[in-house]
Structures are given as structure tokens and as C-alpha cells.
Design a protein around this motif. Structure first.
Motif, PDB file in Angstrom:
ATOM      1  N   ASN A  56       7.507   1.943   7.494  1.00 37.37           N
ATOM      2  CA  ASN A  56       7.126   2.643   6.265  1.00 37.37           C
ATOM      3  C   ASN A  56       8.191   3.727   6.072  1.00 37.37           C
ATOM      4  O   ASN A  56       8.066   4.840   6.591  1.00 37.37           O
ATOM      5  N   VAL A  57       9.241   3.390   5.339  1.00 37.35           N
ATOM      6  CA  VAL A  57      10.453   4.206   5.349  1.00 37.35           C
ATOM      7  C   VAL A  57      10.230   5.600   4.772  1.00 37.35           C
ATOM      8  O   VAL A  57      10.973   6.533   5.087  1.00 37.35           O
ATOM      9  N   GLN A  58       9.216   5.764   3.924  1.00 30.72           N
ATOM     10  CA  GLN A  58       8.970   7.065   3.323  1.00 30.72           C
ATOM     11  C   GLN A  58       8.031   7.930   4.155  1.00 30.72           C
ATOM     12  O   GLN A  58       7.799   9.085   3.823  1.00 30.72           O
ATOM     13  N   LEU A  59       7.503   7.380   5.224  1.00 28.92           N
ATOM     14  CA  LEU A  59       6.559   8.122   6.057  1.00 28.92           C
ATOM     15  C   LEU A  59       7.321   9.026   7.012  1.00 28.92           C
ATOM     16  O   LEU A  59       8.080   8.557   7.857  1.00 28.92           O
ATOM     17  N   LYS A  60       7.118  10.333   6.872  1.00 24.95           N
ATOM     18  CA  LYS A  60       7.851  11.302   7.682  1.00 24.95           C
ATOM     19  C   LYS A  60       6.976  11.971   8.739  1.00 24.95           C
ATOM     20  O   LYS A  60       7.453  12.292   9.822  1.00 24.95           O
ATOM     21  N   GLY A  61       5.730  12.213   8.415  1.00 24.29           N
ATOM     22  CA  GLY A  61       4.879  12.956   9.336  1.00 24.29           C
ATOM     23  C   GLY A  61       3.640  12.181   9.730  1.00 24.29           C
ATOM     24  O   GLY A  61       3.250  11.207   9.086  1.00 24.29           O
ATOM     25  N   LEU A  62       3.028  12.619  10.830  1.00 28.03           N
ATOM     26  CA  LEU A  62       1.797  12.008  11.321  1.00 28.03           C
ATOM     27  C   LEU A  62       0.734  13.075  11.491  1.00 28.03           C
ATOM     28  O   LEU A  62       1.037  14.213  11.871  1.00 28.03           O
ATOM     29  N   PRO A  63      -0.533  12.739  11.224  1.00 28.90           N
ATOM     30  CA  PRO A  63      -1.617  13.689  11.501  1.00 28.90           C
ATOM     31  C   PRO A  63      -1.650  14.033  12.978  1.00 28.90           C
ATOM     32  O   PRO A  63      -1.462  13.173  13.833  1.00 28.90           O
ATOM     33  N   SER A  64      -1.885  15.278  13.280  1.00 21.55           N
ATOM     34  CA  SER A  64      -1.821  15.695  14.680  1.00 21.55           C
ATOM     35  C   SER A  64      -2.984  15.172  15.501  1.00 21.55           C
ATOM     36  O   SER A  64      -2.945  15.248  16.731  1.00 21.55           O
ATOM     37  N   TYR A  65      -4.013  14.624  14.866  1.00 22.29           N
ATOM     38  CA  TYR A  65      -5.097  14.004  15.632  1.00 22.29           C
ATOM     39  C   TYR A  65      -4.613  12.765  16.379  1.00 22.29           C
ATOM     40  O   TYR A  65      -5.302  12.256  17.258  1.00 22.29           O
TER      41      TYR A  65
ATOM     42  N   LEU B 284       0.830  -1.204   0.000  1.00 24.63           N
ATOM     43  CA  LEU B 284       0.000   0.000   0.000  1.00 24.63           C
ATOM     44  C   LEU B 284       0.860   1.247   0.000  1.00 24.63           C
ATOM     45  O   LEU B 284       1.831   1.350   0.751  1.00 24.63           O
ATOM     46  N   TRP B 285       0.498   2.204  -0.831  1.00 20.32           N
ATOM     47  CA  TRP B 285       1.228   3.477  -0.869  1.00 20.32           C
ATOM     48  C   TRP B 285       0.418   4.621  -0.286  1.00 20.32           C
ATOM     49  O   TRP B 285       0.940   5.719  -0.088  1.00 20.32           O
ATOM     50  N   CYS B 286      -0.854   4.370   0.023  1.00 20.97           N
ATOM     51  CA  CYS B 286      -1.666   5.403   0.658  1.00 20.97           C
ATOM     52  C   CYS B 286      -2.772   4.753   1.474  1.00 20.97           C
ATOM     53  O   CYS B 286      -3.106   3.585   1.274  1.00 20.97           O
ATOM     54  N   VAL B 287      -3.309   5.528   2.393  1.00 25.76           N
ATOM     55  CA  VAL B 287      -4.441   5.097   3.208  1.00 25.76           C
ATOM     56  C   VAL B 287      -5.669   5.853   2.729  1.00 25.76           C
ATOM     57  O   VAL B 287      -5.680   7.087   2.763  1.00 25.76           O
ATOM     58  N   PRO B 288      -6.688   5.159   2.253  1.00 23.25           N
ATOM     59  CA  PRO B 288      -7.890   5.868   1.795  1.00 23.25           C
ATOM     60  C   PRO B 288      -8.472   6.742   2.894  1.00 23.25           C
ATOM     61  O   PRO B 288      -8.628   6.302   4.033  1.00 23.25           O
ATOM     62  N   ARG B 289      -8.783   7.969   2.544  1.00 24.26           N
ATOM     63  CA  ARG B 289      -9.280   8.896   3.556  1.00 24.26           C
ATOM     64  C   ARG B 289     -10.619   8.452   4.125  1.00 24.26           C
ATOM     65  O   ARG B 289     -10.947   8.773   5.274  1.00 24.26           O
ATOM     66  N   HIS B 290     -11.385   7.681   3.342  1.00 23.44           N
ATOM     67  CA  HIS B 290     -12.690   7.286   3.857  1.00 23.44           C
ATOM     68  C   HIS B 290     -12.588   6.292   5.008  1.00 23.44           C
ATOM     69  O   HIS B 290     -13.576   6.026   5.685  1.00 23.44           O
ATOM     70  N   LEU B 291     -11.391   5.722   5.249  1.00 24.88           N
ATOM     71  CA  LEU B 291     -11.232   4.860   6.419  1.00 24.88           C
ATOM     72  C   LEU B 291     -11.421   5.647   7.705  1.00 24.88           C
ATOM     73  O   LEU B 291     -11.756   5.083   8.748  1.00 24.88           O
ATOM     74  N   CYS B 292     -11.194   6.941   7.638  1.00 29.06           N
ATOM     75  CA  CYS B 292     -11.393   7.794   8.819  1.00 29.06           C
ATOM     76  C   CYS B 292     -12.859   7.855   9.224  1.00 29.06           C
ATOM     77  O   CYS B 292     -13.181   8.331  10.315  1.00 29.06           O
TER      78      CYS B 292
ATOM     79  N   LEU C 126      -5.743   0.139  14.094  1.00 30.93           N
ATOM     80  CA  LEU C 126      -5.373   0.129  12.681  1.00 30.93           C
ATOM     81  C   LEU C 126      -3.890  -0.177  12.584  1.00 30.93           C
ATOM     82  O   LEU C 126      -3.056   0.561  13.117  1.00 30.93           O
ATOM     83  N   SER C 127      -3.542  -1.265  11.907  1.00 27.54           N
ATOM     84  CA  SER C 127      -2.144  -1.658  11.773  1.00 27.54           C
ATOM     85  C   SER C 127      -1.789  -1.748  10.298  1.00 27.54           C
ATOM     86  O   SER C 127      -2.372  -2.548   9.554  1.00 27.54           O
ATOM     87  N   MET C 128      -0.826  -0.913   9.872  1.00 29.08           N
ATOM     88  CA  MET C 128      -0.408  -0.851   8.468  1.00 29.08           C
ATOM     89  C   MET C 128       1.116  -0.831   8.393  1.00 29.08           C
ATOM     90  O   MET C 128       1.710  -0.120   7.584  1.00 29.08           O
ATOM     91  N   ALA C 129       1.757  -1.619   9.222  1.00 26.96           N
ATOM     92  CA  ALA C 129       3.216  -1.664   9.249  1.00 26.96           C
ATOM     93  C   ALA C 129       3.752  -2.365   8.013  1.00 26.96           C
ATOM     94  O   ALA C 129       3.099  -3.230   7.426  1.00 26.96           O
ATOM     95  N   GLY C 130       4.964  -1.980   7.620  1.00 28.81           N
ATOM     96  CA  GLY C 130       5.642  -2.672   6.535  1.00 28.81           C
ATOM     97  C   GLY C 130       5.013  -2.478   5.172  1.00 28.81           C
ATOM     98  O   GLY C 130       4.985  -3.420   4.378  1.00 28.81           O
ATOM     99  N   ASN C 131       4.516  -1.289   4.880  1.00 26.22           N
ATOM    100  CA  ASN C 131       3.986  -0.989   3.555  1.00 26.22           C
ATOM    101  C   ASN C 131       4.874   0.063   2.886  1.00 26.22           C
ATOM    102  O   ASN C 131       6.061   0.183   3.221  1.00 26.22           O
ATOM    103  N   ARG C 132       4.297   0.824   1.971  1.00 24.89           N
ATOM    104  CA  ARG C 132       5.055   1.853   1.261  1.00 24.89           C
ATOM    105  C   ARG C 132       4.416   3.228   1.460  1.00 24.89           C
ATOM    106  O   ARG C 132       4.450   4.072   0.577  1.00 24.89           O
ATOM    107  N   LEU C 133       3.845   3.428   2.621  1.00 21.04           N
ATOM    108  CA  LEU C 133       3.105   4.654   2.893  1.00 21.04           C
ATOM    109  C   LEU C 133       4.032   5.858   2.913  1.00 21.04           C
ATOM    110  O   LEU C 133       5.095   5.832   3.532  1.00 21.04           O
ATOM    111  N   ALA C 134       3.600   6.913   2.234  1.00 15.47           N
ATOM    112  CA  ALA C 134       4.341   8.172   2.246  1.00 15.47           C
ATOM    113  C   ALA C 134       3.631   9.226   3.086  1.00 15.47           C
ATOM    114  O   ALA C 134       4.249  10.187   3.530  1.00 15.47           O
ATOM    115  N   SER C 135       2.328   9.050   3.309  1.00 18.70           N
ATOM    116  CA  SER C 135       1.562  10.007   4.099  1.00 18.70           C
ATOM    117  C   SER C 135       0.334   9.309   4.660  1.00 18.70           C
ATOM    118  O   SER C 135      -0.021   8.205   4.236  1.00 18.70           O
ATOM    119  N   LEU C 136      -0.292   9.962   5.610  1.00 12.93           N
ATOM    120  CA  LEU C 136      -1.525   9.473   6.216  1.00 12.93           C
ATOM    121  C   LEU C 136      -2.589  10.548   6.083  1.00 12.93           C
ATOM    122  O   LEU C 136      -2.265  11.736   6.032  1.00 12.93           O
TER     123      LEU C 136
END
Length: 395
Positions: free
Chosen positions: A213-222, A169-177, A185-195
Motif C-alpha cells: 500500500n504505497v501511500q500508507l506511511k503510518g501504523l496505529p500504535s496498538y 480499497l482506499w480506507c479501512v472502515p473503523r467499525h472493523l475494529c 486481517l490481510s489487506m495487502a495490495g490496495n490503495r490504503l492511505a491510513s488505518l
């Protein structure tokens, strides 16, 4: 072995057993004895783990109509057949550690299904009909080849535990929110760049794992008051603000322009990063210059806008009441009054996105309360990649 198997099934039929254990039987085919005559009408739980099954019979629901739980862990099943959709009473289905390449759309007919485990297979996609499983509470699809999640997954209103570790996975669908019951929610070991910036807005979501997720740099402040997993460890993202004196020292004069991490920028940059409308002049964040470059990560436009409005409202025009409730929507105005958090380094307000920096701490008296660990980690928030690179916990 065959005679012993037939005897076990015969006894279960005669005594109307509700549970039948056929694990470790080296079965290559579904036992015909189970499908003989009327089948096992009273059977509710069938365990067939660690065999060599490659498929399921088409008349499975007809012969085992009251099946509630079906455990087929560690077989060689390639396809979930259409017949599975006829097991209308099924609540738990475990097909982990098989060779699944396809899950048929008919799985959406299992309206009573609560737990679905498809981990360790070869799945590249799931049918959108998974969204029809209104009672589904647990979905484990880890260690597959998924590139995306079903578009209708957010319709699983009872979903509490979603595990999608080790996929592509390279992204998390926003509708999951929008999942109202999601707790973990566990999404370890993917290709996520953002949440998604809304991830964590729900009070029900308490645990988020995004390790490796080596390309993931930031987290939503929620997520600031949630528990997250990062690099195989647990961290509680509780907001720990600086002292009021330290924070006050970081607030710049109202005539100074500031970058996204609260650092003053040069006057030449100010002229390039401002716009005026009448008597209002707004200084845009310096990160705007980085748009289109490869080296700097640019914050979401919503975050940049909120920070700019915050500075304008609280530092330039608050006394003049220029931005009145008529000028801004009420929800936006309330958010400007109370950001979700402040940067630990420079106290820059943060609304939708933060950059966490993890600091391992030595043994503390309270550490034993955290799942018997002898040390705990502290998470500091930064407001930009520049701030993250220069942050020092001891400063």
C-alpha cells in the motif's frame, strides 16, 4: 465421458455417498443426473472444481437439501443466484476463480455458513446482507475490484480471518475494529492511505498484513505488539525502548517547546503555536503548521491532543496538580500516565499513531526460530514523518 459421469452419480445415489467428486470433468452445465427424481438426499460435500460451469440450478437446495460443503473453484460462474440462499445447512462455499460480478443478497440467509471464499473474481461490491452471517469464520475476497467493504461486516461476530488483498480499497472502515473474534486481517495490495487508530486494540487480532500500500506511511500504535506483514516480510512489532539513560538525555527542559518529533522549535514558532487560559499555557505541536499542505502528513487530531496534554501534565503542571482527575476523564488521565509506546529516536510519547521504520538484520542465533528464516527484521518507531526521515539506527 457422459456415461462415466452418469455412472458415478448413480453409484453415489445407490450407495448414499456423502462425498461426490466431479472435478476436472469439463462440465458446461450442472449435471441433470444430480437433479433427477429426488436428487441426492444424503450428499453433504460436492466438489466441482475446474470445470466450465456458468450458473447454478434454481432447484439446487431442493435436490441437495443436506449439502454442507460446495466447492466450485475455477469455473465461469458470473452470478451467485438467489437459490443459493436455500442451502440452509451449507457451512463452506468456495466460488474462487470464477467470473463473479454479483453476489445476491440471499447469501445472507446462509446462517450456518462458516467459510466463504470469493477470491479472484470481478466483484465491485458485496451486499450488506453478508453481515447476517453470524457463524462466518473465514472470508476471502482477495483479487476483486472492491472499492469498499460492506457496512454491516462488523456484525459477523465469529469472523476470525478476513482477506481483502489486491482490491481497490482506499480506507479501512473503523467499525472493523469492533470484530471481537478477528485474528488475522490481510489487506495487502490496495490503495490504503491510513488505518483506523483503534486497529489492534483487540487482543484477538494478532496478524495484520498491509504490504504494497504505497501511500500508507503510518501504523496505529496498538499494533506495536502484533505481527505485521510489510513489503512481503513478517515483522514482530514488539516495543523495544531505549535505555533509561538514553531516554533521559532526550527529555527537554520544561521551558522548551517541542515539535511532534521532540525537536526544539524556534521562539517565533512558539508564539504562534500556543494558547493560554489563566495560568495554563499549552504549546501546540509544530505539525499544526502543516495542515492543508501536500508534502507533510499530519497526525490524527486525537494523537496531537494527547501529546500536548501529556507534555502539559508531565512537564509543566505535574507538581502543581493543575490537571486533576476532576479536570480530565479517568480513562484519559490513565492513558496520559502510561502511553502505548515511545519514539525510538527521541522518546516522544505515542498514543494512537506511529511511523515504523524497518531495519533488516543479519543472521542471528535466534533467527532460526522464526519460521526457519535465516534473518529477521527490527522495527523502530518514529513519532512523525520528520523524525522518520532523520532516524538513524546507529546514532
Amino acid at each position: 465421458m457422459a456415461s462415466e459421469l452418469c455412472k458415478t452419480i448413480s453409484v453415489a445415489r445407490l450407495e448414499k455417498h456423502k462425498n461426490l467428486f466431479l472435478n476436472y470433468r469439463n462440465l458446461h452445465h450442472f449435471p441433470l443426473e444430480l437433479l433427477k427424481d429426488e436428487g441426492l438426499q444424503h450428499l453433504e460435500r460436492l466438489y466441482m472444481k475446474r470445470n466450465s460451469l456458468t450458473t447454478l440450478p434454481e432447484n439446487l437446495a431442493q435436490k441437495l437439501p443436506n449439502l454442507v460443503e460446495l466447492y466450485l473453484h475455477s469455473n465461469n460462474i458470473v452470478v451467485v443466484p438467489e437459490a443459493i440462499g436455500s442451502l440452509v445447512k451449507l457451512q463452506c462455499l468456495d466460488l474462487s476463480d470464477n467470473a463473479l460480478e454479483i453476489v445476491c443478497p440471499e447469501i445472507g440467509r446462509l446462517r450456518a455458513l462458516r467459510h466463504l471464499r470469493l477470491a479472484n473474481n470481478q466483484l465491485q461490491f458485496l451486499p450488506p446482507e453478508v453481515g447476517d452471517l453470524k457463524e462466518l469464520q473465514t472470508l476471502d475476497i482477495s483479487t476483486n475490484r472492491l472499492l469498499a467493504l460492506p457496512e454491516r461486516l462488523h456484525l459477523c461476530l465469529s469472523l476470525q480471518y478476513l482477506t481483502v488483498d489486491r482490491n481497490r480499497l482506499w480506507c479501512v472502515p473503523r467499525h472493523l475494529c469492533q470484530l471481537p473474534s478477528l485474528n488475522e486481517l490481510s489487506m495487502a495490495g490496495n490503495r490504503l492511505a491510513s488505518l483506523p487508530v483503534d486497529l489492534g486494540r483487540s487482543r484477538e487480532l494478532q496478524y495484520v498484513y498491509v504490504d504494497n500500500n504505497v501511500q500508507l506511511k503510518g501504523l496505529p500504535s496498538y499494533l506495536y505488539n502484533k505481527v505485521i506483514g510489510c513489503n512481503g516480510r513478517l515483522y514482530s512489532l514488539t516495543h523495544t525502548p531505549w535505555s533509561s539513560a538514553r531516554r533521559q538525555a532526550t527529555i527537554l527542559n520544561t521551558e522548551d517547546a517541542v515539535s511532534g518529533c521532540g525537536i526544539p522549535i524556534q521562539l517565533s514558532e512558539v508564539r504562534l503555536l500556543t494558547f493560554s487560559s489563566g495560568q495554563l499555557t499549552v504549546f501546540l505541536p509544530a505539525e499544526v503548521k502543516a495542515i492543508g499542505t501536500e508534502n507533510d502528513h499530519v497526525l490524527p487530531l486525537q494523537e496531537l491532543t494527547m501529546r500536548s496534554l501529556y507534555r502539559t501534565y508531565h512537564r509543566l503542571w505535574k507538581d502543581l496538580n493543575f490537571l486533576s482527575p476532576i479536570s480530565l476523564p479517568r480513562s484519559l488521565l490513565e492513558l496520559l500516565h502510561c502511553p502505548l509506546g515511545h519514539c525510538h529516536r527521541c522518546s516522544e510519547p505515542m498514543f494512537t499513531f506511529v511511523y515504523p521504520k524497518l531495519f533488516p538484520l543479519r543472521e542471528t542465533p535466534m533467527a532460526g526460530l522464526h519460521q526457519r528464516r535465516t534473518s529477521i527484521g527490527f522495527v523502530a518507531y518514529c513519532c512523525s514523518t520528520q523524525c522518520l526521515r532523520t532516524f538513524n539506527l546507529l546514532c
